[in-house]
Design an enzyme around this catalytic site. Structure first.
Site, PDB file in Angstrom:
ATOM      1  CG  ASP A  99     -12.300   3.771 -13.298  1.00 46.67           C
ATOM      2  OD1 ASP A  99     -11.992   2.680 -13.805  1.00 46.67           O
ATOM      3  OD2 ASP A  99     -11.663   4.298 -12.366  1.00 46.67           O
TER       4      ASP A  99
ATOM      5  CE1 TYR B 259     -13.369   4.615  -9.491  1.00 44.83           C
ATOM      6  CE2 TYR B 259     -14.373   5.183  -7.389  1.00 44.83           C
ATOM      7  CZ  TYR B 259     -13.257   4.855  -8.134  1.00 44.83           C
ATOM      8  OH  TYR B 259     -12.030   4.752  -7.520  1.00 44.83           O
TER       9      TYR B 259
END
Length: 619
Positions: free
Chosen positions: A195, A156
């Site tokens: 992400d 992330y």
């Protein structure tokens, strides 16, 4: 079907399904069935270790590895779930730089013996000197698993919407770039997913030209930003503006989403919830599944699951083939996704066991170690004992024999009416025996002259005792909180009023049109006829519901303006710094359209905008 890798920014693991009515009945196991995945990488969990629950860790058939923030609460967090029946990693690490330590150890991952480490850690001089590797890995942003076939990095990447963490984001992407290139230089295949908070090209974000025009930026300015340059130099086929950096002369990863859908428009994975831009698909593609060049042909498909709600992101996935080619030889994928001897020609030889757990597995955390899921507890029923098969009741025993596996707790029955059991009594099941022979409140059983078993009658309670019990403090219904409290004087008045009303109902109607209750509306009669009047109680509680209704009648229903579609507008508040900060305004309730702008004559959000201070019902 081959092994499927799914990545999803869930924006809070507590509620991975969003605000749908059926979410309370779902479990992580059923969520994985919906995802149809074998490896699930989750980002932005927003929890700490103390928030971990059984349903997150003890998922039947799955193992899980967490990286949670060390300091910040409700922030970041990454997890990788693996299906035990399909694949088992041989090593697991937390963090991207290798500076953290395994559970129960004081030795960093990068300082372990070579046969115990994944490798590829950034070396001296590969990262800028001002990067703090401990700070990079303390926010719970990366979990790395190694299978015999490849290394998967679930990450992330930091966001930077306000521009205050430019250096941190660039430093983190620098570390990812170096780690991946080092692993590939070692001869290992790599999958990077998660992400990344980076838009790769113009096709990957909506309304880019209009946004750049408003911000006064050029396209080159946008794509030469440091974080975007690092990412585009990592991806094969990406357009690099301004030349390549030293050490990044060659791209090493394939963007699988674009590999299978090179020209697909609107392939977005993230939308702005504040603007309600998802229905109109006005978003960006910042979630990826990428792989090294040597395993590109192992994949059969890659796509997004844009219809799965529950987050401001949608899942992205990639599906691997059952049989892959390595050095010109076809092998079953499951053979090389597990330790040697687990699979052979795609057929399982050894079942998974807790011995396969790695030190980083969440199932070895003290709170969950050697525990089973609640599902296992219900599905593994113990064999019934002989004593529970049948329980004969004979007149030679005044007590009911209890099974060995049940505690000798007396059975409480709401109605202790004596029930005589005839003799002889046939063999009964324990449940039947319990219901046929109720016990008294004290638990003692009494024999009748005929030899049958009869529970002892409880002593009759007086009216005063019953009144005392029913008037005691106990759990009240919800309606009790909305009704006004009744004082003793009010109770007396209510009793008198009821009896007086009955008397009037049975008597001839009065000659006057006004009833007795209307003659003296200001006076309250005492319970004893002829007694003094009872003054109003100072402890009367105002009925809040009735008061609210009264105010509503006085003030009237709030009228909101209509938009161009003839629908009631919604009200929002300005949060942007400036003169209008804190002011409320009305806009169209519909979601923003694909253009990202307020439109006229379309099904999307129109241009209605009214300051709340300028609006009145007469407007």
């Amino acid at each position: 079907m081959g092994i499927r890798i799914t990545s999803w920014n869930v924006n809070g693991i507590r509620n991975p399904f969003g605000y749908q009515p059926w979410r309370e009945t779902r479990t992580f196991e059923s969520m994985f069935d919906i995802l149809e995945a074998d490896i699930v990488v989750m980002q932005e969990l927003k929890i700490q270790r103390k928030d971990l629950r059984d349903d997150m860790v003890l998922v039947p058939g799955w193992d899980v590895y967490f990286s949670l923030p060390k300091h910040k609460k409700g922030y970041s967090g990454v997890a990788i779930y693996t299906r035990n029946s399909v694949c088992a990693p041989i090593r697991a690490e937390e963090g991207i730089t290798g500076c953290l330590t395994p559970p129960g150890s004081t030795i960093a991952f990068r300082d372990l013996p070579e046969d115990q480490q994944i490798g590829g850690y950034p070396q001296a001089g590969q990262l800028p000197g001002d990067i703090d590797d401990v700070a990079l890995d303390s926010e719970g942003r990366c979990v790395i698993l190694e299978f015999p076939a490849f290394v998967i990095i679930g990450t992330y990447s930091p966001a930077n919407s306000d521009g205050t963490r430019d250096d941190f984001k660039v430093g983190y992407l620098d570390a990812i770039d170096v780690r991946i290139r080092n692993l590939i230089a070692m001869g290992k295949q790599v999958v990077l997913t998660g992400d990344l908070n980076v838009v790769r090209d113009v096709i990957d974000t909506a309304g880019l030209y209009e946004r750049l025009r408003k911000e006064g930026m050029t396209l080159d300015d946008y794509f030469t930003m440091p974080s975007r340059r690092i990412f585009t130099q990592l991806v094969i086929g990406a357009k690099v503006r301004g030349g390549r950096d030293d050490g990044r002369e060659k791209p090493v990863l394939w963007d699988l989403g674009r590999h299978f859908h090179p020209d697909r428009q609107g392939m977005y994975t993230c939308w702005d919830t504040k603007k309600n831009s998802r229905p109109g698909n006005f978003g960006s593609r910042i979630d990826y599944v990428l792989c090294s060049n040597g395993m590109k042909d192992w994949f059969a498909d890659s796509n997004i699951q844009e219809g799965l709600m529950g987050s401001d992101h949608c899942p992205v996935f990639a599906v691997m083939k059952d049989i892959v080619s390595i050095d010109g030889k076809d092998v079953h994928l499951r053979d090389i996704m597990n330790p040697a001897g687990t699979f052979e020609n795609g057929r399982r030889l050894q079942e998974w066991s807790p011995k396969n757990l790695l030190p980083l597995s969440a199932k070895l955390i003290a709170e969950f170690d050697r525990r089973q899921s609640i599902k296992d507890m219900f599905f593994k029923k113990p064999a019934p004992s002989a004593s529970s098969q049948a329980l004969p009741l004979t007149n030679s025993s005044a007590e009911v024999a209890m099974p060995e596996h049940l505690p000798p707790t007396p059975v409480q029955v709401p109605n202790p009416t004596p029930v005589q059991v005839p003799n002889p009594t046939p063999a009964l099941d324990y449940a039947e025996a319990s219901s046929a022979v109720p016990r008294a409140a004290s638990g003692a059983l009494k024999r009748t002259p005929s030899g049958s078993v009869t529970p002892q009658k409880p002593a009759k309670k007086t009216k005063a005792a019953l009144t005392k019990e029913t008037s005691g403090k106990g759990q009240k219904s919800l309606m009790g909180f909305f009704k006004p409290k009744t004082t003793p004087a009010d109770s007396a008045l209510a009793n008198l009023t009821t009896s007086r009303a009955e008397e009037i109902a049975t008597s001839p109607p009065p000659s006057s049109a006004m009833s007795e209750f209307d003659e003296q509306p200001q006076q309250k009669v005492s319970p004893k006829h002829g007694g003094p009047t009872i003054p109003p109680s100072p402890e009367r509680v105002i009925d809040q519901v009735q008061s609210r209704e009264t105010w509503s009648k006085l003030l009237g229903k709030r009228v909101v303006p209509k938009c161009e579609h003839g629908e009631d507008c919604i009200s929002l508040v300005t949060k942007k710094a400036g003169f209008n900060k804190g002011r409320w305004f009305y806009i169209c309730p519909r979601p923003i359209g694909p253009s990202g702008e307020k439109e006229t004559g379309t099904e999307w959000r129109c241009g209605t905008f009214i300051w709340s201070s300028d609006w009145t019902s007469k407007s």
